[in-house]
Structure formats: C-alpha cells, structure tokens
Design a protein around this motif. Structure first.
Motif, PDB file in Angstrom:
ATOM      1  N   SER A 180      72.794 -24.497 -60.077  1.00  0.00           N
ATOM      2  CA  SER A 180      71.341 -24.414 -59.871  1.00  0.00           C
ATOM      3  C   SER A 180      70.587 -24.794 -61.138  1.00  0.00           C
ATOM      4  O   SER A 180      69.552 -25.467 -61.082  1.00  0.00           O
ATOM      5  CB  SER A 180      70.951 -23.000 -59.424  1.00  0.00           C
ATOM      6  OG  SER A 180      71.517 -22.684 -58.175  1.00  0.00           O
ATOM      7  N   LYS A 181      71.116 -24.370 -62.281  1.00  0.00           N
ATOM      8  CA  LYS A 181      70.480 -24.727 -63.559  1.00  0.00           C
ATOM      9  C   LYS A 181      70.560 -26.235 -63.793  1.00  0.00           C
ATOM     10  O   LYS A 181      69.582 -26.845 -64.253  1.00  0.00           O
ATOM     11  CB  LYS A 181      71.164 -23.975 -64.697  1.00  0.00           C
ATOM     12  CG  LYS A 181      70.658 -24.334 -66.089  1.00  0.00           C
ATOM     13  CD  LYS A 181      69.194 -23.983 -66.276  1.00  0.00           C
ATOM     14  CE  LYS A 181      68.991 -22.501 -66.386  1.00  0.00           C
ATOM     15  NZ  LYS A 181      67.574 -22.160 -66.712  1.00  0.00           N
ATOM     16  N   CYS A 182      71.692 -26.847 -63.455  1.00  0.00           N
ATOM     17  CA  CYS A 182      71.825 -28.303 -63.604  1.00  0.00           C
ATOM     18  C   CYS A 182      70.799 -29.027 -62.730  1.00  0.00           C
ATOM     19  O   CYS A 182      70.190 -30.014 -63.152  1.00  0.00           O
ATOM     20  CB  CYS A 182      73.240 -28.746 -63.225  1.00  0.00           C
ATOM     21  SG  CYS A 182      74.524 -28.207 -64.366  1.00  0.00           S
ATOM     22  N   VAL A 183      70.623 -28.520 -61.503  1.00  0.00           N
ATOM     23  CA  VAL A 183      69.634 -29.120 -60.607  1.00  0.00           C
ATOM     24  C   VAL A 183      68.235 -29.000 -61.214  1.00  0.00           C
ATOM     25  O   VAL A 183      67.436 -29.938 -61.168  1.00  0.00           O
ATOM     26  CB  VAL A 183      69.685 -28.453 -59.218  1.00  0.00           C
ATOM     27  CG1 VAL A 183      68.527 -28.932 -58.349  1.00  0.00           C
ATOM     28  CG2 VAL A 183      71.005 -28.757 -58.540  1.00  0.00           C
ATOM     29  N   LYS A 184      67.932 -27.850 -61.786  1.00  0.00           N
ATOM     30  CA  LYS A 184      66.616 -27.658 -62.402  1.00  0.00           C
ATOM     31  C   LYS A 184      66.398 -28.634 -63.551  1.00  0.00           C
ATOM     32  O   LYS A 184      65.294 -29.142 -63.748  1.00  0.00           O
ATOM     33  CB  LYS A 184      66.470 -26.217 -62.886  1.00  0.00           C
ATOM     34  CG  LYS A 184      66.335 -25.210 -61.749  1.00  0.00           C
ATOM     35  CD  LYS A 184      66.219 -23.782 -62.276  1.00  0.00           C
ATOM     36  CE  LYS A 184      66.119 -22.800 -61.118  1.00  0.00           C
ATOM     37  NZ  LYS A 184      66.057 -21.389 -61.596  1.00  0.00           N
ATOM     38  N   TRP A 185      67.462 -28.895 -64.318  1.00  0.00           N
ATOM     39  CA  TRP A 185      67.337 -29.873 -65.405  1.00  0.00           C
ATOM     40  C   TRP A 185      67.046 -31.266 -64.858  1.00  0.00           C
ATOM     41  O   TRP A 185      66.230 -32.006 -65.415  1.00  0.00           O
ATOM     42  CB  TRP A 185      68.626 -29.889 -66.232  1.00  0.00           C
ATOM     43  CG  TRP A 185      68.791 -28.689 -67.119  1.00  0.00           C
ATOM     44  CD1 TRP A 185      67.806 -27.848 -67.561  1.00  0.00           C
ATOM     45  CD2 TRP A 185      70.025 -28.192 -67.652  1.00  0.00           C
ATOM     46  NE1 TRP A 185      68.348 -26.858 -68.346  1.00  0.00           N
ATOM     47  CE2 TRP A 185      69.707 -27.035 -68.431  1.00  0.00           C
ATOM     48  CE3 TRP A 185      71.349 -28.595 -67.560  1.00  0.00           C
ATOM     49  CZ2 TRP A 185      70.665 -26.295 -69.104  1.00  0.00           C
ATOM     50  CZ3 TRP A 185      72.316 -27.859 -68.240  1.00  0.00           C
ATOM     51  CH2 TRP A 185      71.976 -26.723 -68.998  1.00  0.00           C
ATOM     52  N   ILE A 186      67.712 -31.601 -63.768  1.00  0.00           N
ATOM     53  CA  ILE A 186      67.455 -32.905 -63.148  1.00  0.00           C
ATOM     54  C   ILE A 186      66.023 -32.975 -62.632  1.00  0.00           C
ATOM     55  O   ILE A 186      65.318 -33.979 -62.818  1.00  0.00           O
ATOM     56  CB  ILE A 186      68.459 -33.176 -62.009  1.00  0.00           C
ATOM     57  CG1 ILE A 186      69.878 -33.297 -62.568  1.00  0.00           C
ATOM     58  CG2 ILE A 186      68.082 -34.453 -61.243  1.00  0.00           C
ATOM     59  CD1 ILE A 186      70.950 -33.378 -61.503  1.00  0.00           C
ATOM     60  N   ILE A 187      65.570 -31.883 -61.996  1.00  0.00           N
ATOM     61  CA  ILE A 187      64.208 -31.840 -61.466  1.00  0.00           C
ATOM     62  C   ILE A 187      63.188 -31.951 -62.588  1.00  0.00           C
ATOM     63  O   ILE A 187      62.100 -32.506 -62.395  1.00  0.00           O
ATOM     64  CB  ILE A 187      63.979 -30.556 -60.645  1.00  0.00           C
ATOM     65  CG1 ILE A 187      64.956 -30.491 -59.474  1.00  0.00           C
ATOM     66  CG2 ILE A 187      62.544 -30.480 -60.134  1.00  0.00           C
ATOM     67  CD1 ILE A 187      64.876 -31.665 -58.535  1.00  0.00           C
ATOM     68  N   GLU A 188      63.513 -31.444 -63.773  1.00  0.00           N
ATOM     69  CA  GLU A 188      62.600 -31.566 -64.914  1.00  0.00           C
ATOM     70  C   GLU A 188      62.359 -33.030 -65.275  1.00  0.00           C
ATOM     71  O   GLU A 188      61.337 -33.367 -65.877  1.00  0.00           O
ATOM     72  CB  GLU A 188      63.171 -30.816 -66.129  1.00  0.00           C
ATOM     73  CG  GLU A 188      63.054 -29.301 -66.042  1.00  0.00           C
ATOM     74  CD  GLU A 188      61.612 -28.827 -66.057  1.00  0.00           C
ATOM     75  OE1 GLU A 188      60.813 -29.359 -66.841  1.00  0.00           O
ATOM     76  OE2 GLU A 188      61.283 -27.929 -65.254  1.00  0.00           O
ATOM     77  N   CYS A 189      63.301 -33.888 -64.908  1.00  0.00           N
ATOM     78  CA  CYS A 189      63.139 -35.322 -65.160  1.00  0.00           C
ATOM     79  C   CYS A 189      62.367 -36.024 -64.049  1.00  0.00           C
ATOM     80  O   CYS A 189      62.170 -37.241 -64.102  1.00  0.00           O
ATOM     81  CB  CYS A 189      64.511 -35.992 -65.307  1.00  0.00           C
ATOM     82  SG  CYS A 189      65.508 -35.361 -66.671  1.00  0.00           S
ATOM     83  N   GLY A 341      65.808 -20.777 -53.644  1.00  0.00           N
ATOM     84  CA  GLY A 341      66.139 -20.626 -55.045  1.00  0.00           C
ATOM     85  C   GLY A 341      66.438 -21.904 -55.780  1.00  0.00           C
ATOM     86  O   GLY A 341      66.776 -21.902 -56.953  1.00  0.00           O
ATOM     87  N   VAL A 342      66.310 -23.034 -55.119  1.00  0.00           N
ATOM     88  CA  VAL A 342      66.610 -24.325 -55.738  1.00  0.00           C
ATOM     89  C   VAL A 342      65.357 -25.180 -55.738  1.00  0.00           C
ATOM     90  O   VAL A 342      64.728 -25.363 -54.698  1.00  0.00           O
ATOM     91  CB  VAL A 342      67.726 -25.062 -54.978  1.00  0.00           C
ATOM     92  CG1 VAL A 342      68.033 -26.392 -55.635  1.00  0.00           C
ATOM     93  CG2 VAL A 342      68.972 -24.209 -54.910  1.00  0.00           C
ATOM     94  N   ALA A 343      64.983 -25.702 -56.912  1.00  0.00           N
ATOM     95  CA  ALA A 343      63.827 -26.579 -56.964  1.00  0.00           C
ATOM     96  C   ALA A 343      64.075 -27.820 -56.119  1.00  0.00           C
ATOM     97  O   ALA A 343      65.092 -28.485 -56.266  1.00  0.00           O
ATOM     98  CB  ALA A 343      63.538 -26.974 -58.418  1.00  0.00           C
ATOM     99  N   GLY A 344      63.143 -28.119 -55.217  1.00  0.00           N
ATOM    100  CA  GLY A 344      63.331 -29.252 -54.331  1.00  0.00           C
ATOM    101  C   GLY A 344      64.453 -29.055 -53.343  1.00  0.00           C
ATOM    102  O   GLY A 344      65.021 -30.018 -52.827  1.00  0.00           O
ATOM    103  N   GLY A 345      64.790 -27.772 -53.049  1.00  0.00           N
ATOM    104  CA  GLY A 345      65.931 -27.483 -52.184  1.00  0.00           C
ATOM    105  C   GLY A 345      65.832 -28.100 -50.813  1.00  0.00           C
ATOM    106  O   GLY A 345      66.821 -28.598 -50.277  1.00  0.00           O
ATOM    107  N   SER A 346      64.638 -28.077 -50.224  1.00  0.00           N
ATOM    108  CA  SER A 346      64.483 -28.631 -48.877  1.00  0.00           C
ATOM    109  C   SER A 346      64.774 -30.126 -48.864  1.00  0.00           C
ATOM    110  O   SER A 346      65.361 -30.650 -47.910  1.00  0.00           O
ATOM    111  CB  SER A 346      63.063 -28.367 -48.361  1.00  0.00           C
ATOM    112  OG  SER A 346      62.087 -28.965 -49.202  1.00  0.00           O
TER     113      SER A 346
END
Length: 404
Positions: A180-189, A341-346
């Motif tokens: 989930s943290k890795c996904v958040k880092w990607i979403i930050e980009c 709980g996941v950014a952009g999860g949908s």
C-alpha cells in the motif's frame, strides 16, 4: 535555497491541487509545445508503474484481509448493517450499468480498434471465466488475470488463517502495508504522469477530447448523486419510518464535506465517530461500525468501476447484455469491498472488471489512466458519498434498534 523553497511549497500542496496543476501544464504544453514528445514519456512511466503494481496489490490486500479476519461473529445489528451496505452497493452498481447503457460513452484510447472480437455468448462467457479463474497463480500475476488473482488470494488467505502462526499473520499484514505504501508513492507521482498523459491526449486529439471526459465525469457524478439523494434515502426511510433528508443533509455536511477534501474514508473515521457520538449512537455499535463501513461500504467505488468498464466496452464495440450488466455490477461490488485504504483504489481494480469481457490489460490500464485524469473531481465525490453514507446508515440502524 530558492529550489528548496519551491520543493517545500510543492510538498505542502494537496495531491488534488498538484494533479490539477499537472493537468493544466499538460494542456498548455500540448497546445503550444507539441514537439516536446519526451513529456509523454512521463505518462507512459506512470501507467507502466501502475500496471506493474496492480496485480500484486490485489493479491496481497485480499490475502492479508482474509487471513486477519476477526473470528468473532457479528451481532444481528451488524449483520443487518452489512446487508444494507451490500444492498446499496448493488443498487449503485446497477444504476451505473443501466445509466451507461442509456447514455453510452466512448473513450479516446491509443492503439485500440473498435469491434475487438470478444466472446459475448452467455454460456461461453461463464465457461471462459471458470477456466480463467484456476489459471496458474504465477502466470495470473504476470498476465494480470484479476479473476484468477482474486480466487488464489482468497484460497491463500483462508489457508494462512487456518494454519499460520501469529507472527506469520503479522508479517502478511506488514507486507500488505508495504505494498500500500508503494502504491501511495506511485500515486504521489500522479501530477507528472497526468501531465504526460494530458500532453499526449491534447497533442493527438486536440481540446475536443475534454468534451468526452466531461461527459464521462458527468455520468459518474450523476449516478453517485442519484445514489446519495434518491436510492439511499428511500432505503433509510424504510428503516426509520420518517423523512430521511434532515439526517442525510447533516451527514453530508459533517461527514461528506470533510471526506470530499481528504479523499480518504479511513482519514474520515474520526469525523464519523464524532458525528455518531453527537447523534447519540451507542458507542459499542459505532466504535466497530464506523471502521467497518470505511472498509466495505463503497457505493461510489462500485459506480466508478462499473461506469469505466462499461465505457471501455462501448469504446471496443462490445455489446453488453442485461445479464452481463448484472454480473458486472456484482463483480464491481466485490471489487469495491477490496478497494478501501488505497489511493486510487477504485481505478486500480477496473482491469479486474474489464477482464470479465476479455478486455486486455493494456487497454484496461489506459482506462485507468483516463480515470486519473478525471479523478481530481471523481475521487472526491466518490469518497464523500462513501463516507457520508457510512454515517447515514449507522445512525439509521441505531435509530431503528432504539425504536424496537
């Protein structure tokens, strides 16, 4: 020193605002610097990163969630609440499916020809689904076969729950948090990825393409508003036997507005707890029901997954029958429950729904990219609906219990 100040200023901006800035810059560069083709690489990198992490994300999140489920049986009140959550999500997804059939929209995707050959025979479709579900799990992860990934994640999760030690279950939960943290880092980009995607879109299709995105956004938000102001109040009115709109407007004001800006149901948990306490809800009930709702009550998410998948089908010239629309709605509800709980999860779960119609992962991830472009508004409205309806149904269920 000036660069440090610029980076500090950028970091202090909300992700929504940063994405909006990236979108505007992408439009400007696409119109006035069309030869700067290297900018489009940012979009390709962003989509590529999402493409790589999404299958692992689905597998780990589902497996960790199942393996760490609480063994305590919920009371009748909790079972009733969960049933209402499921009902509203199914209705929301069905509303999105039929709205998409009434107002079919097509997306501007690259390398996609209309009328791709897809099995639309109902019997053959279900046979293909059953066969694809039991695909080799390693191959499923490599090929992004989300139905198979979901199946093996459930099997793996239940296996862990039955025989694993506490330390192993904790390790699985830690792995879920890491992914989930890795996904958040990607979403930050995302601001830079959106800039590259918008640049490519404007460069290839001109400004007219935003008319299509505007229609798509209008369809998604319109369906969400229908759920918020029509179907959900009707269900609550049947529960409390009185006008539901005063309670609805209070939930929208005190829960929906904060959720709109935080874009996180999890971040809105303290807000909903405070609202439930203010409304006199039993603490033993809301202390469990509020976190539960933030995980499984995802009306807006079900709408997004269904609408985007239907748009992909229309783009490819796939005719969706009523039966297929119902199956898609049920799959969207199942996917929505795993998107919390996941950014952009949908958006990251759209490929799983697209796989129901044989749509390739490459095409599905382009649909996800479109979702990120409209996500500045879509995700905010989606979270506002999800979180405010949590409080709406928790308070209504407690009112019904006290009326007995």
């Amino acid at each position: 020193m000036r660069m440090k100040n610029v980076f500090g200023w950028w970091a202090r901006l909300s992700l929504v605002l940063r994405i909006f800035i990236g979108l505007v810059i992408g439009v400007v560069l696409g119109l006035f610097v069309p030869k700067a083709a290297f900018i489009s690489v940012l979009g390709k990198l962003f989509v590529g990163a999402l493409k790589a992490i999404a299958p692992i994300l689905v597998f780990v999140l589902v497996a960790a969630s199942v393996s760490n489920m609480n063994d305590r049986r919920p009371s009748g009140q909790f079972r009733t609440l969960i049933a209402r959550y499921m009902l509203t999500m199914i209705i929301a997804a069905l509303s999105a499916a039929f709205a998409s059939m009434i107002f079919p929209l097509k997306l501007k995707l690259t390398g996609v020809a209309g009328g791709d050959a897809v099995n639309t025979d109902i019997g053959g479709l279900f046979q293909d689904i059953l066969v694809s579900i039991v695909q080799n799990p390693v191959k499923a992860l490599a090929e992004a076969n989300y139905l198979s990934i979901l199946f093996w994640a459930l099997i793996f999760g239940f296996g862990l729950k039955k025989i694993s030690s506490v330390s192993m279950l904790n390790a699985m939960e830690d792995l879920s948090n890491v992914i989930s943290k890795c996904v958040k880092w990607i979403i930050e980009c995302a601001p830079f990825g959106i800039m590259g995607l918008v640049f490519s879109t404007v460069n290839e299709n001109g400004m007219a393409v935003f008319g299509d995105y505007g229609k798509l956004l209008l369809l998604i938000i319109g369906t969400m508003l229908f759920s918020a102001f029509v179907t959900n109040p009707i269900i609550v009115a049947m529960i409390i036997r009185r006008n539901p709109y005063p309670l609805l407007f209070k939930c929208l004001k005190e829960s929906g507005i904060p959720a709109f800006f935080t874009r996180s149901s999890a971040a809105n948990i303290p807000v909903n707890i405070e609202l439930c306490e203010k409304m006199g809800v039993d603490k033993d009930f809301y202390s469990v029901a509020v976190p539960l709702g933030s995980v499984i009550n995802m009306d807006g998410t079900a709408v997004t997954i269904t609408t985007m998948t239907m748009a992909a089908c229309h783009t490819l010239g796939i005719e969706v029958s009523v039966v297929q629309a119902i199956v898609l709605s049920l799959l969207a509800v199942a996917a929505a429950c795993g998107a919390s709980g996941v950014a952009g999860g949908s958006l990251l779960l759209i490929p799983m729904a697209c796989s129901l119609f044989g749509i390739s992962n490459d095409v599905a991830m382009q649909v996800v990219a479109v979702g990120f472009i409209i996500g500045v508004i879509q995700d905010s409205v989606e979270t506002a609906l999800n979180s405010s309806s949590d409080a709406f149904f928790i308070i209504a269920t407690d009112m019904k219990e006290k009326m007995k």
